[in-house]
Design a protein around this motif. Structure first.
Motif, PDB file in Angstrom:
ATOM      1  N   GLU A 248      17.563 -12.296 -10.878  1.00  0.00           N
ATOM      2  CA  GLU A 248      17.624 -11.991 -12.327  1.00  0.00           C
ATOM      3  C   GLU A 248      16.786 -10.815 -12.436  1.00  0.00           C
ATOM      4  N   ILE A 249      15.463 -10.699 -11.792  1.00  0.00           N
ATOM      5  CA  ILE A 249      14.733  -9.634 -12.407  1.00  0.00           C
ATOM      6  C   ILE A 249      15.376  -8.534 -11.682  1.00  0.00           C
ATOM      7  N   ASN A 250      15.814  -8.391 -10.518  1.00  0.00           N
ATOM      8  CA  ASN A 250      16.236  -7.202  -9.889  1.00  0.00           C
ATOM      9  C   ASN A 250      17.348  -6.817 -10.761  1.00  0.00           C
ATOM     10  N   SER A 251      18.334  -7.656 -11.300  1.00  0.00           N
ATOM     11  CA  SER A 251      19.520  -7.326 -11.832  1.00  0.00           C
ATOM     12  C   SER A 251      19.253  -6.697 -13.266  1.00  0.00           C
ATOM     13  N   SER A 252      18.387  -7.356 -13.805  1.00  0.00           N
ATOM     14  CA  SER A 252      17.957  -6.713 -15.312  1.00  0.00           C
ATOM     15  C   SER A 252      16.915  -5.659 -15.344  1.00  0.00           C
ATOM     16  N   VAL A 253      16.044  -5.538 -14.370  1.00  0.00           N
ATOM     17  CA  VAL A 253      15.149  -4.475 -14.424  1.00  0.00           C
ATOM     18  C   VAL A 253      15.222  -3.311 -13.366  1.00  0.00           C
ATOM     19  N   PHE A 254      15.645  -3.677 -12.418  1.00  0.00           N
ATOM     20  CA  PHE A 254      15.809  -2.728 -11.301  1.00  0.00           C
ATOM     21  C   PHE A 254      17.163  -2.220 -10.875  1.00  0.00           C
ATOM     22  N   SER A 255      18.250  -2.522 -11.627  1.00  0.00           N
ATOM     23  CA  SER A 255      19.563  -2.274 -11.276  1.00  0.00           C
ATOM     24  C   SER A 255      20.113  -0.908 -11.288  1.00  0.00           C
ATOM     25  N   LYS A 256      19.175  -0.010 -11.880  1.00  0.00           N
ATOM     26  CA  LYS A 256      19.524   1.403 -11.781  1.00  0.00           C
ATOM     27  C   LYS A 256      18.376   2.293 -11.067  1.00  0.00           C
ATOM     28  N   THR A 257      17.752   1.263 -10.340  1.00  0.00           N
ATOM     29  CA  THR A 257      16.869   2.140  -9.429  1.00  0.00           C
ATOM     30  C   THR A 257      17.169   1.720  -7.789  1.00  0.00           C
ATOM     31  N   ALA A 258      16.546   2.424  -6.723  1.00  0.00           N
ATOM     32  CA  ALA A 258      16.862   2.162  -5.528  1.00  0.00           C
ATOM     33  C   ALA A 258      15.441   1.292  -5.067  1.00  0.00           C
ATOM     34  N   TRP A 259      15.005   0.591  -6.080  1.00  0.00           N
ATOM     35  CA  TRP A 259      13.728  -0.267  -5.578  1.00  0.00           C
ATOM     36  C   TRP A 259      14.070  -1.618  -5.830  1.00  0.00           C
ATOM     37  N   LEU A 260      13.803  -2.717  -5.350  1.00  0.00           N
ATOM     38  CA  LEU A 260      13.928  -4.151  -5.392  1.00  0.00           C
ATOM     39  C   LEU A 260      12.748  -4.775  -5.171  1.00  0.00           C
ATOM     40  N   LEU A 261      12.849  -5.716  -6.232  1.00  0.00           N
ATOM     41  CA  LEU A 261      11.574  -6.751  -5.842  1.00  0.00           C
ATOM     42  C   LEU A 261      11.797  -7.732  -4.738  1.00  0.00           C
ATOM     43  N   THR A 262      11.155  -7.572  -3.895  1.00  0.00           N
ATOM     44  CA  THR A 262      11.291  -8.553  -2.715  1.00  0.00           C
ATOM     45  C   THR A 262      10.360  -9.881  -2.722  1.00  0.00           C
ATOM     46  N   PRO A 263      10.608 -10.853  -1.999  1.00  0.00           N
ATOM     47  CA  PRO A 263       9.846 -12.025  -1.892  1.00  0.00           C
ATOM     48  C   PRO A 263       8.306 -11.511  -1.191  1.00  0.00           C
ATOM     49  N   ASP A 264       8.230 -10.642  -0.396  1.00  0.00           N
ATOM     50  CA  ASP A 264       6.912 -10.067   0.247  1.00  0.00           C
ATOM     51  C   ASP A 264       6.211  -9.578  -0.988  1.00  0.00           C
ATOM     52  N   ILE A 265       6.619  -8.797  -1.815  1.00  0.00           N
ATOM     53  CA  ILE A 265       6.045  -7.967  -2.828  1.00  0.00           C
ATOM     54  C   ILE A 265       5.588  -9.037  -3.854  1.00  0.00           C
ATOM     55  N   ALA A 266       6.531 -10.056  -4.241  1.00  0.00           N
ATOM     56  CA  ALA A 266       6.357 -10.767  -5.290  1.00  0.00           C
ATOM     57  C   ALA A 266       5.272 -11.841  -4.832  1.00  0.00           C
ATOM     58  N   LEU A 267       5.214 -12.277  -3.691  1.00  0.00           N
ATOM     59  CA  LEU A 267       4.218 -13.256  -3.178  1.00  0.00           C
ATOM     60  C   LEU A 267       2.999 -12.917  -2.479  1.00  0.00           C
ATOM     61  N   SER A 268       3.081 -11.421  -2.137  1.00  0.00           N
ATOM     62  CA  SER A 268       1.908 -10.707  -1.504  1.00  0.00           C
ATOM     63  C   SER A 268       1.761 -11.467  -0.312  1.00  0.00           C
ATOM     64  N   PHE A 269       2.945 -11.678   0.301  1.00  0.00           N
ATOM     65  CA  PHE A 269       3.276 -12.579   1.607  1.00  0.00           C
ATOM     66  C   PHE A 269       4.218 -12.191   2.503  1.00  0.00           C
ATOM     67  N   ASN A 270       4.038 -11.744   3.797  1.00  0.00           N
ATOM     68  CA  ASN A 270       5.134 -11.530   4.549  1.00  0.00           C
ATOM     69  C   ASN A 270       5.267 -12.603   5.400  1.00  0.00           C
ATOM     70  N   ARG A 271       6.208 -13.462   5.421  1.00  0.00           N
ATOM     71  CA  ARG A 271       6.610 -14.529   6.238  1.00  0.00           C
ATOM     72  C   ARG A 271       6.775 -14.283   7.731  1.00  0.00           C
ATOM     73  N   SER A 272       7.475 -13.091   7.965  1.00  0.00           N
ATOM     74  CA  SER A 272       7.830 -12.503   9.340  1.00  0.00           C
ATOM     75  C   SER A 272       6.277 -12.347   9.990  1.00  0.00           C
ATOM     76  N   ASN A 273       5.482 -11.965   9.402  1.00  0.00           N
ATOM     77  CA  ASN A 273       4.311 -11.440   9.995  1.00  0.00           C
ATOM     78  C   ASN A 273       2.905 -12.372   9.369  1.00  0.00           C
ATOM     79  N   TYR A 274       3.288 -13.560   9.407  1.00  0.00           N
ATOM     80  CA  TYR A 274       2.235 -14.524   8.854  1.00  0.00           C
ATOM     81  C   TYR A 274       1.005 -14.532   9.698  1.00  0.00           C
ATOM     82  N   LYS A 275       0.954 -14.213  10.899  1.00  0.00           N
ATOM     83  CA  LYS A 275      -0.090 -14.365  11.640  1.00  0.00           C
ATOM     84  C   LYS A 275      -1.174 -13.091  11.144  1.00  0.00           C
ATOM     85  N   ASN A 276      -0.576 -12.415  10.670  1.00  0.00           N
ATOM     86  CA  ASN A 276      -1.710 -11.265  10.196  1.00  0.00           C
ATOM     87  C   ASN A 276      -1.890 -11.432   8.751  1.00  0.00           C
TER      88      ASN A 276
END
Length: 293
Positions: A248-276
């Protein structure tokens, strides 16, 4: 690089008149450098079994010869040698202590003349007991000082097995009643906010005993308790930033940009690199729970 360094170390041990040292070097010398923990455990088993056939004088001589040959103190120095503990730690892909994920285990090293820092190297099988493993790669675990010195200290992980971060599956897992947590947040109930807990491991599980000892040694439950505020903030963010809301946020806020809000950014957490990540294993399990609701 470590194997080449180890070959140079071994070359200083030949010939040797001590029968136990000869037994070690000729029988297991090639296995000591980079063999994984399960192989090192078999080496310990065979060497310790062989020792009983020899006199105390020969055993003591063997112990001292191992300490001299597999000289960890020399390896640990900030030196001009082509390979040392600092350079080894620089090759690690992890920046968090694997035992607690609550302390950094970073290395900064340029040369002998400049200031440097590195994590302590925990000897999973203690070098004071098994000096022939003092320089074995998979017996050197970059870890924080509290886990290595304050908590593990001189514990013998060979006699009382613990989870090995390079060998065992992650048997310590975490859980939270998310439905109860959300209900509490929505209704403002007077009862305590549900907390993150350690999932119970079945006694029949092959890693049960190791996991229990590891939790006891590294005070896992106590450390979980003092991390409550950090984990509460993470769970709140996890609930607010659901996949649907992200879309919803990406559609309404970032639809006209090349940038998207990702879970990593939103949560300040990278699931695939959790050991770090700070509290990475706990956040990993909470993340997996949250993305299923």
């Amino acid at each position: 690089m470590h194997k080449s360094f180890f070959c140079d170390v071994l070359s200083r041990g030949f010939p040797n008149q001590n029968p136990l040292m000869s037994f070690l070097l000729f029988g297991y010398g090639e296995l000591l450098a980079t063999s994984r923990p399960d192989t090192l455990r078999k080496v310990v088993q065979n060497i310790e079994s062989a020792k009983v056939a020899f006199s105390k004088a020969i055993r003591d001589e063997f112990h001292e010869a191992c300490k001299k040959l597999f000289d960890y103190d020399r390896f640990a120095q900030k030196s001009t040698a082509s390979w040392n503990a600092y350079k080894l730690c620089m090759t690690s892909k992890y920046t968090m202590c694997p035992y607690c994920q609550q302390s950094l285990a970073v290395t900064i090293y340029r040369d002998k003349k400049n200031k440097a820092l590195r994590p302590t190297l925990d000897h999973f099988y203690p070098k004071h007991k098994y000096p022939y493993l003092a320089l074995s790669l998979y017996n050197l675990v970059p870890s924080c000082h509290p886990c290595n010195s304050s908590l593990e200290s001189t514990a013998n992980f060979y006699e009382k097995e613990h989870l090995h971060p390079y060998e065992d599956a992650e048997a310590i897992q975490y859980s939270l009643d998310l439905e109860a947590y959300i209900k509490h947040r929505e209704l403002g109930l007077s009862t305590p906010l549900p907390k993150v807990t350690i999932s119970k491991l079945a006694k029949a599980h092959s890693l049960y005993e190791k996991a229990q000892r590891s939790m006891q040694t590294f005070v896992t439950e106590d450390r979980l308790a003092i991390s409550e505020a950090e984990l509460t903030r993470f769970v709140d963010a996890l609930i607010i930033y659901s996949p649907e809301k992200l879309n919803e946020i990406n559609s309404s806020v970032f639809s006209k940009t090349a940038w998207l809000l990702t879970p990593d950014i939103a949560l300040s957490f990278n699931r695939s690199n959790y050991k770090n990540e700070w509290l990475g294993a706990i956040k990993r399990d909470l993340y997996d729970l949250g993305w299923r609701i």
